[in-house]
Design a protein around this motif. Structure first.
Motif, PDB file in Angstrom:
ATOM      1  N   GLY A 169       5.901  -1.283  14.754  1.00 28.95           N
ATOM      2  CA  GLY A 169       5.336  -2.198  14.053  1.00 28.95           C
ATOM      3  C   GLY A 169       4.166  -2.908  14.653  1.00 28.95           C
ATOM      4  N   ALA A 170       4.581  -3.361  15.725  1.00 27.35           N
ATOM      5  CA  ALA A 170       3.595  -4.189  16.535  1.00 27.35           C
ATOM      6  C   ALA A 170       2.361  -3.314  16.737  1.00 27.35           C
ATOM      7  N   GLY A 171       2.583  -1.985  17.280  1.00 26.73           N
ATOM      8  CA  GLY A 171       1.580  -1.118  17.673  1.00 26.73           C
ATOM      9  C   GLY A 171       0.603  -0.891  16.262  1.00 26.73           C
ATOM     10  N   VAL A 172       1.217  -0.736  15.201  1.00 25.21           N
ATOM     11  CA  VAL A 172       0.385  -0.578  14.008  1.00 25.21           C
ATOM     12  C   VAL A 172      -0.603  -1.629  13.699  1.00 25.21           C
ATOM     13  N   VAL A 173       0.076  -2.945  13.959  1.00 21.88           N
ATOM     14  CA  VAL A 173      -0.684  -4.136  13.631  1.00 21.88           C
ATOM     15  C   VAL A 173      -1.878  -4.148  14.671  1.00 21.88           C
ATOM     16  N   ALA A 174      -1.557  -3.802  15.965  1.00 23.65           N
ATOM     17  CA  ALA A 174      -2.628  -3.780  16.924  1.00 23.65           C
ATOM     18  C   ALA A 174      -3.715  -2.770  16.453  1.00 23.65           C
ATOM     19  N   ALA A 175      -3.282  -1.395  15.958  1.00 28.94           N
ATOM     20  CA  ALA A 175      -4.189  -0.539  15.770  1.00 28.94           C
ATOM     21  C   ALA A 175      -5.275  -0.899  14.513  1.00 28.94           C
ATOM     22  N   GLY A 176      -4.545  -1.603  13.535  1.00 28.75           N
ATOM     23  CA  GLY A 176      -5.251  -2.282  12.472  1.00 28.75           C
ATOM     24  C   GLY A 176      -6.261  -3.194  12.787  1.00 28.75           C
ATOM     25  N   LEU A 177      -5.746  -4.097  13.568  1.00 27.81           N
ATOM     26  CA  LEU A 177      -6.858  -4.902  14.140  1.00 27.81           C
ATOM     27  C   LEU A 177      -8.044  -4.232  14.589  1.00 27.81           C
ATOM     28  N   TRP A 178      -7.496  -3.275  15.702  1.00 24.51           N
ATOM     29  CA  TRP A 178      -8.598  -2.673  16.465  1.00 24.51           C
ATOM     30  C   TRP A 178      -9.599  -2.078  15.609  1.00 24.51           C
ATOM     31  N   ILE A 179      -8.970  -1.271  14.467  1.00 25.64           N
ATOM     32  CA  ILE A 179     -10.007  -0.396  13.744  1.00 25.64           C
ATOM     33  C   ILE A 179     -10.875  -1.499  12.788  1.00 25.64           C
ATOM     34  N   ALA A 180     -10.220  -2.935  12.524  1.00 25.20           N
ATOM     35  CA  ALA A 180     -11.134  -3.775  11.563  1.00 25.20           C
ATOM     36  C   ALA A 180     -12.113  -4.339  12.411  1.00 25.20           C
ATOM     37  N   VAL A 181     -12.107  -4.699  13.880  1.00 23.01           N
ATOM     38  CA  VAL A 181     -12.720  -5.132  14.730  1.00 23.01           C
ATOM     39  C   VAL A 181     -13.875  -4.192  15.293  1.00 23.01           C
ATOM     40  N   ARG A 182     -13.629  -3.198  15.398  1.00 23.68           N
ATOM     41  CA  ARG A 182     -14.413  -2.065  15.762  1.00 23.68           C
ATOM     42  C   ARG A 182     -15.548  -1.483  14.671  1.00 23.68           C
ATOM     43  N   ALA A 183     -15.002  -1.831  13.408  1.00 19.81           N
ATOM     44  CA  ALA A 183     -15.914  -1.718  12.010  1.00 19.81           C
ATOM     45  C   ALA A 183     -16.930  -2.859  12.136  1.00 19.81           C
ATOM     46  N   VAL A 184     -16.218  -4.025  12.338  1.00 23.10           N
ATOM     47  CA  VAL A 184     -17.194  -5.129  12.279  1.00 23.10           C
ATOM     48  C   VAL A 184     -18.586  -5.198  13.280  1.00 23.10           C
ATOM     49  N   ARG A 185     -17.946  -4.594  14.571  1.00 24.80           N
ATOM     50  CA  ARG A 185     -19.073  -4.555  15.447  1.00 24.80           C
ATOM     51  C   ARG A 185     -19.662  -3.245  15.611  1.00 24.80           C
ATOM     52  N   LEU A 186     -19.560  -2.570  14.547  1.00 15.11           N
ATOM     53  CA  LEU A 186     -20.558  -1.092  14.347  1.00 15.11           C
ATOM     54  C   LEU A 186     -20.198  -0.182  15.517  1.00 15.11           C
ATOM     55  N   LYS A 187     -19.201  -0.134  16.166  1.00 17.92           N
ATOM     56  CA  LYS A 187     -18.682   0.729  17.162  1.00 17.92           C
ATOM     57  C   LYS A 187     -19.008   2.271  16.519  1.00 17.92           C
ATOM     58  N   PHE A 188     -18.737   2.327  15.308  1.00 24.36           N
ATOM     59  CA  PHE A 188     -18.600   3.682  14.751  1.00 24.36           C
ATOM     60  C   PHE A 188     -20.119   4.442  14.715  1.00 24.36           C
ATOM     61  N   ARG A 189     -21.075   3.673  15.179  1.00 28.13           N
ATOM     62  CA  ARG A 189     -22.307   4.053  15.467  1.00 28.13           C
ATOM     63  C   ARG A 189     -22.381   5.044  16.842  1.00 28.13           C
ATOM     64  N   GLU A 190     -21.535   4.872  17.481  1.00 27.33           N
ATOM     65  CA  GLU A 190     -21.546   5.556  18.847  1.00 27.33           C
ATOM     66  C   GLU A 190     -21.225   7.022  18.431  1.00 27.33           C
ATOM     67  N   LYS A 191     -20.811   7.306  17.394  1.00 23.67           N
ATOM     68  CA  LYS A 191     -20.128   8.780  17.180  1.00 23.67           C
ATOM     69  C   LYS A 191     -20.973   9.235  15.957  1.00 23.67           C
ATOM     70  N   CYS A 275     -20.191  10.149   4.862  1.00 16.85           N
ATOM     71  CA  CYS A 275     -21.401   9.934   5.841  1.00 16.85           C
ATOM     72  C   CYS A 275     -21.116  10.713   6.948  1.00 16.85           C
ATOM     73  N   ASN A 276     -19.999  10.582   7.656  1.00 14.71           N
ATOM     74  CA  ASN A 276     -19.452  11.226   8.798  1.00 14.71           C
ATOM     75  C   ASN A 276     -19.572  12.748   8.710  1.00 14.71           C
ATOM     76  N   ALA A 277     -19.313  13.160   7.454  1.00 13.77           N
ATOM     77  CA  ALA A 277     -19.579  14.379   7.266  1.00 13.77           C
ATOM     78  C   ALA A 277     -20.769  15.382   7.477  1.00 13.77           C
ATOM     79  N   ARG A 278     -21.830  14.370   7.363  1.00 13.04           N
ATOM     80  CA  ARG A 278     -23.188  14.672   7.375  1.00 13.04           C
ATOM     81  C   ARG A 278     -23.640  14.003   8.531  1.00 13.04           C
ATOM     82  N   TRP A 279     -23.646  12.881   9.243  1.00 16.75           N
ATOM     83  CA  TRP A 279     -24.042  12.641  10.323  1.00 16.75           C
ATOM     84  C   TRP A 279     -23.239  12.671  11.766  1.00 16.75           C
ATOM     85  N   ARG A 280     -21.942  12.731  11.714  1.00 14.56           N
ATOM     86  CA  ARG A 280     -21.443  12.941  12.718  1.00 14.56           C
ATOM     87  C   ARG A 280     -21.705  13.468  13.989  1.00 14.56           C
TER      88      ARG A 280
END
Length: 282
Positions: A169-191, A275-280
């Motif tokens: 459960g703690a791992g899922v919490v950490a994963a969720g926070l990691w997903i949210a933080v990466r999204a806010v920081r626009l890390k998805f642009r790297e892919k 969008c990933n389907a087009r630009w990934r």
């Protein structure tokens, strides 16, 4: 080098090119399928937010999304197409696990392991969709809440089960926070192939990537909190799948508006998947 060697080399390059192109098509189809599922989950959650789902209504999870598709004209055919697309995603993730992914860090062991885990997930998702299409409504495509309760109850019965559930459960919490933080920081642009995108396409993708990734991360984190609570109290019923987690937002002081915001965020993640389907970069 003689003519025969040149011919063999050319054929090898052509075969590798065709193989890469096929994997790219499979991956893009998989992203499109993932996007459809998230959009449907968002739509169902939006109905629940405004009292159209009810406590015994449609589930806001993958099973509910499949039920929504099955009720449409040519529903069985749509489910088969969805399963094939998810199989394509699994195949692409398998290739990443074996050969490494795109980018300078794609061949790192951690990246390969993550790709292998995603491959297993999409194999299961593909199987569950095919099972649902075949009429097995109690298969892996069923209620995420029931599955979560069953798995939690089983693990809690093991020696050290409370610790296992709590750490998971703690791992899922950490994963969720990691997903949210990466999204806010626009890390998805790297892919993404941002150089090939117009400024309008980049803005569009950024909006849906940040909104969708943040909402998805929040849902993951909250579900992880419930798993930790279930471990601490040794009560499997405290663990919640996606549907129960989303309904929890509806019961908070902000009421249906908070769930509506999360629902729109999940639908936004579905659009971001398109969008990933087009630009990934694949």
């Amino acid at each position: 080098m003689d003519a025969q060697a040149w011919t063999l080399r050319a054929r090898g390059r052509a075969a590798r090119g065709a193989h890469s192109q096929a994997l790219a098509v499979a991956a893009r189809a998989g992203f499109a399928a993932r996007g459809l599922i998230y959009v449907l989950v968002g739509v169902i959650a939006l109905r629940i937010a405004f009292g159209q789902g009810g406590d015994g209504g449609q589930q806001a999870d993958r099973g509910g999304a499949l039920e929504e598709l099955a009720g449409r004209p040519f529903g069985a055919a749509l489910l088969v197409v969805l399963a094939v697309a998810l199989a394509g995603m699994a195949l692409w993730r398998l290739s990443e696990a074996v050969f490494g992914g795109a980018g300078p860090k794609g061949a790192e062991p951690s990246k390969r392991a993550a790709a292998a885990g995603r491959c297993v997930f999409y194999v299961f998702a593909c199987y569950s969709v095919l099972s649902y299409a075949a009429g097995e409504r109690g298969s892996g495509s069923g209620s995420s809440d029931r599955q979560t309760h069953d798995v939690t109850a089983t693990v809690l019965g093991w020696p050290g089960g409370q610790w296992i559930v709590g750490v998971a459960g703690a791992g899922v919490v950490a994963a969720g926070l990691w997903i949210a933080v990466r999204a806010v920081r626009l890390k998805f642009r790297e892919k993404l192939r941002t150089a090939a995108m117009s400024s309008r396409a980049r803005r569009f993708t950024d909006v849906f990537g940040v909104t969708g990734g943040t909402a998805r991360g929040v849902v993951f984190a909250v579900a992880g909190v419930f798993a930790v609570v279930a471990a601490v109290r040794h009560r499997p019923g405290e663990a919640k799948g996606m549907d129960d987690t989303l309904r929890t937002f509806r019961d908070l002081p902000a009421g249906p508006w908070l769930l509506a915001a999360i629902a729109l965020g999940l639908a936004a993640f579905g659009v971001f998947s398109w969008c990933n389907a087009r630009w990934r970069r694949i």
